[in-house]
Design a protein around this motif. Sequence first.
Motif, mmCIF file in Angstrom:
data_model
loop_
_atom_site.group_PDB
_atom_site.id
_atom_site.type_symbol
_atom_site.label_atom_id
_atom_site.label_comp_id
_atom_site.label_asym_id
_atom_site.label_seq_id
_atom_site.Cartn_x
_atom_site.Cartn_y
_atom_site.Cartn_z
ATOM 1 N N GLU A 1 -44.421 75.473 32.030
ATOM 2 C CA GLU A 1 -43.307 75.908 31.191
ATOM 3 C C GLU A 1 -42.415 74.747 30.789
ATOM 4 O O GLU A 1 -41.673 74.821 29.828
ATOM 5 N N GLU A 2 -42.499 73.669 31.567
ATOM 6 C CA GLU A 2 -41.753 72.440 31.230
ATOM 7 C C GLU A 2 -42.420 71.268 31.941
ATOM 8 O O GLU A 2 -43.298 71.466 32.787
ATOM 9 N N ASP A 3 -41.988 70.048 31.617
ATOM 10 C CA ASP A 3 -42.506 68.856 32.263
ATOM 11 C C ASP A 3 -42.408 68.976 33.783
ATOM 12 O O ASP A 3 -41.350 69.356 34.310
ATOM 13 N N GLY A 4 -43.474 68.688 34.484
ATOM 14 C CA GLY A 4 -43.436 68.648 35.947
ATOM 15 C C GLY A 4 -43.479 70.002 36.628
ATOM 16 O O GLY A 4 -43.378 70.085 37.850
ATOM 17 N N SER A 5 -43.646 71.107 35.861
ATOM 18 C CA SER A 5 -43.728 72.447 36.472
ATOM 19 C C SER A 5 -45.133 73.004 36.279
ATOM 20 O O SER A 5 -45.624 73.096 35.149
ATOM 21 N N PHE A 6 -45.792 73.371 37.380
ATOM 22 C CA PHE A 6 -47.208 73.785 37.323
ATOM 23 C C PHE A 6 -47.390 75.095 38.069
ATOM 24 O O PHE A 6 -47.082 75.167 39.259
ATOM 25 N N LYS A 7 -47.923 76.132 37.394
ATOM 26 C CA LYS A 7 -48.187 77.395 38.081
ATOM 27 C C LYS A 7 -49.630 77.801 37.844
ATOM 28 O O LYS A 7 -50.069 77.905 36.683
ATOM 29 N N ILE A 8 -50.351 78.043 38.914
ATOM 30 C CA ILE A 8 -51.752 78.461 38.785
ATOM 31 C C ILE A 8 -51.785 79.935 38.414
ATOM 32 O O ILE A 8 -51.232 80.778 39.125
ATOM 33 N N ILE A 9 -52.455 80.272 37.283
ATOM 34 C CA ILE A 9 -52.600 81.702 36.936
ATOM 35 C C ILE A 9 -54.019 82.180 37.239
ATOM 36 O O ILE A 9 -54.288 83.374 37.254
ATOM 37 N N GLY A 10 -54.932 81.256 37.496
ATOM 38 C CA GLY A 10 -56.295 81.628 37.860
ATOM 39 C C GLY A 10 -57.006 80.423 38.439
ATOM 40 O O GLY A 10 -56.676 79.283 38.098
ATOM 41 N N GLU A 11 -57.972 80.694 39.332
ATOM 42 C CA GLU A 11 -58.700 79.564 39.945
ATOM 43 C C GLU A 11 -60.039 80.058 40.470
ATOM 44 O O GLU A 11 -60.275 81.263 40.553
ATOM 45 N N THR A 12 -60.884 79.130 40.874
ATOM 46 C CA THR A 12 -62.185 79.552 41.389
ATOM 47 C C THR A 12 -62.029 80.120 42.790
ATOM 48 O O THR A 12 -61.178 79.677 43.568
ATOM 49 N N ARG A 13 -62.854 81.134 43.075
ATOM 50 C CA ARG A 13 -62.797 81.751 44.409
ATOM 51 C C ARG A 13 -63.801 81.091 45.339
ATOM 52 O O ARG A 13 -63.841 81.376 46.519
#
Length: 338
Positions: free
Chosen positions: A147-159
């Motif tokens: 959403e901005e520089d330096g902000s990271f949110k995982i919304i999906g990943e490998t299981r």
Amino acid sequence: MRELILAIESSCDETSVAVIEDGSQILSNIVASQIKSHQRFGGVVPEVASRHHVEQITLCINEALEEAGVEIAELSAVAVTQGPGLVGSLLIGISAAKAFAWAHGLPLIPVNHMAGHIYAARFVQPLVFPLLALLVSGGHTELVLMEEDGSFKIIGETRDDAAGEAYDKVGRVLGLPYPSGKEIDRLAHIGKDSYAFPRAMIHEDNFDFSFSGLKSAFINLVHNAEQREETLSTEDLAASFQASVVDVLVAKTVRACQKYPVKQLIVAGGVAANQGLREALEKVVSEELPEVDLLIPPLRLCGDNAAMIGAAAHVELAKGHLANMTLNAVPSLAFSRK
Ligand code: KG4
Ligand code: ZN
């Protein structure tokens, strides 16, 4: 005054040092690969990797400064990969960065390796938020919302397996040298998608992935054929495997872009070098997501390198996220899940 960051990356099997100006210009990016030493083992041997890093790190620092034409006194900060990665490998880079920062009185910036992969795109174009990053490497497969520089949110990943890991494992079954992603990609362009491999979780209403079923289906098909003394087409196997991986990655990424109104889509990590994936994403983004800007770093910035660490460090420095001499490696450093 220009900001000059000396960046160090040693999380896996590449020792790399770069000098980056203002987070967006590469003055030097030295990459010493150890792949040849690991190939005969069919994968990275952590102990061997650490020893190579020890031998290379000082040489790479000197070479990076020399190629950039930068004096130590001109540097603004030292950045280093803190994780994720192999602990023994990370520690070599971190020890070198700490020693250098302490000796020359420079700030020390810890960087997440996966953030580095995303910021490799900064060398193509400034980042515009919100954006989505498809991170596909040997150890990770993630959809990350920024959403901005330096902000990271995982919304999906490998299981289970990462996409690159699946490439390397089926490559081994085909008798290809490690890492095999690039060669499978080449073979896939010659062959046809004729073996109908599964597309795991493609219709599920989430952004997660699974590649272990595909890997098993591939290995079973090859072993059964061997037992029946049948010959399969290596090119068609590669094309069928790649089509399955690309279909799932593209389908989930497109759906994520539809759910989150992002301005940019970044594809990053070693597997972002895949021609099949690049072509499929270029096509679908131009046809179905005209409002989204697709950013894929050039091939030399897709694999592990220190330039990307320098670009991510520029943002961390602006936020004042510095470390002191107690900085330690975090082998399982991860973004949080949204
Ligand atoms: O990001 P990276 O250099 O190292 C990690 O942080 O893991 O990614 C390495 C992975 C390996 O699994 C390699 O097989 C894969 O990237 N790779 C590819 C291609 N080039 C490298 N996979 C598919 N197609 C390619 N062209
Ligand atoms: Zn990587």
